[in-house]
Design a protein around this motif. Structure first.
Motif, PDB file in Angstrom:
ATOM      1  N   TYR A 116       0.802  -1.210   0.059  1.00 31.87           N
ATOM      2  CA  TYR A 116      -0.040   0.162   0.031  1.00 31.87           C
ATOM      3  C   TYR A 116       0.890   1.196   0.053  1.00 31.87           C
ATOM      4  O   TYR A 116       2.059   1.145   0.386  1.00 31.87           O
ATOM      5  CB  TYR A 116      -0.998   0.035   1.217  1.00 31.87           C
ATOM      6  CG  TYR A 116      -0.351   0.241   2.552  1.00 31.87           C
ATOM      7  CD1 TYR A 116      -0.201   1.579   3.107  1.00 31.87           C
ATOM      8  CD2 TYR A 116       0.204  -0.758   3.208  1.00 31.87           C
ATOM      9  CE1 TYR A 116       0.555   1.805   4.313  1.00 31.87           C
ATOM     10  CE2 TYR A 116       0.859  -0.609   4.683  1.00 31.87           C
ATOM     11  CZ  TYR A 116       0.784   0.653   5.010  1.00 31.87           C
ATOM     12  OH  TYR A 116       1.531   0.935   6.100  1.00 31.87           O
ATOM     13  N   ARG A 117       0.356   2.182  -0.550  1.00 35.64           N
ATOM     14  CA  ARG A 117       0.929   3.656  -0.007  1.00 35.64           C
ATOM     15  C   ARG A 117      -0.325   4.434   0.565  1.00 35.64           C
ATOM     16  O   ARG A 117      -1.374   4.412   0.151  1.00 35.64           O
ATOM     17  CB  ARG A 117       0.845   4.123  -1.754  1.00 35.64           C
ATOM     18  CG  ARG A 117       1.762   3.617  -2.853  1.00 35.64           C
ATOM     19  CD  ARG A 117       2.114   4.309  -4.103  1.00 35.64           C
ATOM     20  NE  ARG A 117       1.155   4.378  -4.804  1.00 35.64           N
ATOM     21  CZ  ARG A 117       1.277   4.452  -6.315  1.00 35.64           C
ATOM     22  NH1 ARG A 117       2.241   4.560  -6.671  1.00 35.64           N
ATOM     23  NH2 ARG A 117       0.302   4.554  -7.043  1.00 35.64           N
ATOM     24  N   SER A 118       0.319   5.082   1.743  1.00 37.81           N
ATOM     25  CA  SER A 118      -0.402   5.832   2.257  1.00 37.81           C
ATOM     26  C   SER A 118      -1.543   7.030   1.764  1.00 37.81           C
ATOM     27  O   SER A 118      -2.609   7.188   2.203  1.00 37.81           O
ATOM     28  CB  SER A 118       0.478   6.440   3.363  1.00 37.81           C
ATOM     29  OG  SER A 118       1.219   5.614   4.258  1.00 37.81           O
ATOM     30  N   GLU A 119      -0.942   7.667   0.526  1.00 38.10           N
ATOM     31  CA  GLU A 119      -1.789   8.704  -0.009  1.00 38.10           C
ATOM     32  C   GLU A 119      -2.940   7.751  -0.525  1.00 38.10           C
ATOM     33  O   GLU A 119      -2.864   7.015  -1.384  1.00 38.10           O
ATOM     34  CB  GLU A 119      -1.021   9.392  -0.884  1.00 38.10           C
ATOM     35  CG  GLU A 119       0.524   9.697  -0.981  1.00 38.10           C
ATOM     36  CD  GLU A 119       1.461   8.633  -1.047  1.00 38.10           C
ATOM     37  OE1 GLU A 119       1.266   7.879  -2.167  1.00 38.10           O
ATOM     38  OE2 GLU A 119       2.261   8.279  -0.363  1.00 38.10           O
TER      39      GLU A 119
ATOM     40  N   PRO B 174      -5.459   5.982   1.144  1.00 41.32           N
ATOM     41  CA  PRO B 174      -4.562   5.136   0.555  1.00 41.32           C
ATOM     42  C   PRO B 174      -4.969   4.350  -0.789  1.00 41.32           C
ATOM     43  O   PRO B 174      -6.182   4.430  -1.212  1.00 41.32           O
ATOM     44  CB  PRO B 174      -4.437   4.098   1.677  1.00 41.32           C
ATOM     45  CG  PRO B 174      -5.649   3.890   2.162  1.00 41.32           C
ATOM     46  CD  PRO B 174      -6.418   5.191   1.898  1.00 41.32           C
TER      47      PRO B 174
ATOM     48  N   HIS C  19       8.820  -4.763   8.943  1.00 38.35           N
ATOM     49  CA  HIS C  19       7.627  -3.771   8.857  1.00 38.35           C
ATOM     50  C   HIS C  19       6.494  -4.402   7.978  1.00 38.35           C
ATOM     51  O   HIS C  19       5.834  -3.784   7.185  1.00 38.35           O
ATOM     52  CB  HIS C  19       8.001  -2.457   8.115  1.00 38.35           C
ATOM     53  CG  HIS C  19       9.453  -1.927   8.593  1.00 38.35           C
ATOM     54  ND1 HIS C  19       9.177  -1.371   9.958  1.00 38.35           N
ATOM     55  CD2 HIS C  19      10.384  -1.524   8.523  1.00 38.35           C
ATOM     56  CE1 HIS C  19      10.264  -0.807  10.569  1.00 38.35           C
ATOM     57  NE2 HIS C  19      11.057  -1.068   9.389  1.00 38.35           N
TER      58      HIS C  19
ATOM     59  N   GLU D 212       3.853  -1.161   3.174  1.00 34.75           N
ATOM     60  CA  GLU D 212       4.127   0.070   2.727  1.00 34.75           C
ATOM     61  C   GLU D 212       5.312   0.252   1.918  1.00 34.75           C
ATOM     62  O   GLU D 212       6.196  -0.268   2.120  1.00 34.75           O
ATOM     63  CB  GLU D 212       4.074   1.204   3.715  1.00 34.75           C
ATOM     64  CG  GLU D 212       3.842   2.615   3.279  1.00 34.75           C
ATOM     65  CD  GLU D 212       3.804   3.790   4.297  1.00 34.75           C
ATOM     66  OE1 GLU D 212       3.473   4.900   3.816  1.00 34.75           O
ATOM     67  OE2 GLU D 212       4.152   3.603   5.357  1.00 34.75           O
TER      68      GLU D 212
ATOM     69  N   ASP E  65       6.368   1.175  -2.698  1.00 35.53           N
ATOM     70  CA  ASP E  65       5.781   1.392  -3.793  1.00 35.53           C
ATOM     71  C   ASP E  65       6.389   0.567  -4.876  1.00 35.53           C
ATOM     72  O   ASP E  65       7.286  -0.442  -4.580  1.00 35.53           O
ATOM     73  CB  ASP E  65       6.607   2.892  -4.233  1.00 35.53           C
ATOM     74  CG  ASP E  65       5.992   3.751  -5.314  1.00 35.53           C
ATOM     75  OD1 ASP E  65       4.590   3.046  -5.748  1.00 35.53           O
ATOM     76  OD2 ASP E  65       6.125   4.905  -5.567  1.00 35.53           O
TER      77      ASP E  65
ATOM     78  N   ASP F 171      -7.601   3.143  -5.365  1.00 35.48           N
ATOM     79  CA  ASP F 171      -7.829   3.278  -4.233  1.00 35.48           C
ATOM     80  C   ASP F 171      -8.767   2.272  -3.654  1.00 35.48           C
ATOM     81  O   ASP F 171      -9.176   1.218  -4.506  1.00 35.48           O
ATOM     82  CB  ASP F 171      -8.871   4.562  -4.258  1.00 35.48           C
ATOM     83  CG  ASP F 171     -10.057   4.552  -5.265  1.00 35.48           C
ATOM     84  OD1 ASP F 171     -10.655   3.380  -5.229  1.00 35.48           O
ATOM     85  OD2 ASP F 171     -10.251   5.334  -5.930  1.00 35.48           O
TER      86      ASP F 171
ATOM     87  N   HIS G 277      -5.686  -0.313  10.498  1.00 37.40           N
ATOM     88  CA  HIS G 277      -4.209  -0.286  10.893  1.00 37.40           C
ATOM     89  C   HIS G 277      -3.849   1.307  10.506  1.00 37.40           C
ATOM     90  O   HIS G 277      -3.040   1.789  11.373  1.00 37.40           O
ATOM     91  CB  HIS G 277      -3.392  -1.176   9.990  1.00 37.40           C
ATOM     92  CG  HIS G 277      -1.804  -0.696   9.923  1.00 37.40           C
ATOM     93  ND1 HIS G 277      -1.090  -0.730  11.288  1.00 37.40           N
ATOM     94  CD2 HIS G 277      -1.216  -0.274   9.115  1.00 37.40           C
ATOM     95  CE1 HIS G 277       0.402  -0.373  10.927  1.00 37.40           C
ATOM     96  NE2 HIS G 277       0.061   0.080   9.683  1.00 37.40           N
ATOM     97  N   LEU G 278      -4.309   1.786   9.418  1.00 39.57           N
ATOM     98  CA  LEU G 278      -3.866   3.128   8.981  1.00 39.57           C
ATOM     99  C   LEU G 278      -4.520   4.442   9.722  1.00 39.57           C
ATOM    100  O   LEU G 278      -4.182   5.255   9.929  1.00 39.57           O
ATOM    101  CB  LEU G 278      -4.380   3.304   7.663  1.00 39.57           C
ATOM    102  CG  LEU G 278      -3.295   2.438   6.591  1.00 39.57           C
ATOM    103  CD1 LEU G 278      -3.689   2.877   5.111  1.00 39.57           C
ATOM    104  CD2 LEU G 278      -1.907   2.657   6.751  1.00 39.57           C
ATOM    105  N   THR G 279      -5.928   3.789  10.321  1.00 43.05           N
ATOM    106  CA  THR G 279      -6.581   4.994  11.128  1.00 43.05           C
ATOM    107  C   THR G 279      -6.125   5.173  12.520  1.00 43.05           C
ATOM    108  O   THR G 279      -6.111   3.832  13.554  1.00 43.05           O
ATOM    109  CB  THR G 279      -8.141   4.512  11.327  1.00 43.05           C
ATOM    110  OG1 THR G 279      -8.754   4.302   9.666  1.00 43.05           O
ATOM    111  CG2 THR G 279      -9.005   5.589  11.792  1.00 43.05           C
TER     112      THR G 279
END
Length: 158
Positions: free
Chosen positions: A17-20, A22, A75, A96, A98, A133, A155-157
């Motif tokens: 995943y990419r955080s942007e 996401p 990670h 995380e 690219d 997305d 996890h991202l929240t």
């Protein structure tokens, strides 16, 4: 349910995943069966492993085999397990990072094609990769794999 020696088949994979956003990386299975399938046919990079193989190590190996890119083995965030309609169980980790989808280099498999032709052809395990997305991923992914998206979001929240 397909079983081997009374044990359900197991796969392990990585949800990159990419955080942007996401955004997540999904891959399309290669070969003639999936050639004209789109929505609901995509997957995270994953593959089967032996019962005695470490699933995390298998997930990293399968990511490398299906994309041509090696990920570091740290990670990784555990996303748990899902069960496919076939009975196969998939364990996944999020990472995380690219990946340039134009650099996709998948391993191949051999299949008699066309059926009963006596001719064997090689096909890529994965023929396309896509960053998307989470809403698009929910449409593209095999429905049994969509819980991984919710777990990634948890996890991202903060």
């Amino acid at each position: 349910m397909r079983e081997t020696g009374g044990v359900s088949k197991r796969s392990a994979g990585i949800l990159l995943y990419r955080s942007e956003g996401p955004e997540v990386l999904v891959v399309h299975p290669g070969g003639p069966f999936f050639k004209n399938k789109d929505d609901g046919a995509w997957s995270l990079p994953k593959g089967e492993h032996d019962p005695d193989e470490d699933p995390r190590a298998a997930a990293l190996r399968e990511f490398a085999e299906e994309t041509g890119t090696t990920l570091p083995d740290h990670h990784l965030v555990p996303l748990g397990e899902v069960r496919m309609r076939s009975g196969k169980r998939i364990q996944a980790w999020a990472a995380e990072g690219d990946f340039d989808v134009t650099s996709l280099r998948s391993n191949t498999f051999d299949l008699e094609w066309p059926p009963r032709s006596g001719r064997t052809q090689s096909f890529p395990e994965v023929d396309r990769a896509l960053w998307c997305d989470l809403d698009t991923a929910r449409t593209k992914l095999n429905p049994a794999q969509t819980p991984f998206l919710d777990r990634l979001l948890d996890h991202l929240t903060p």
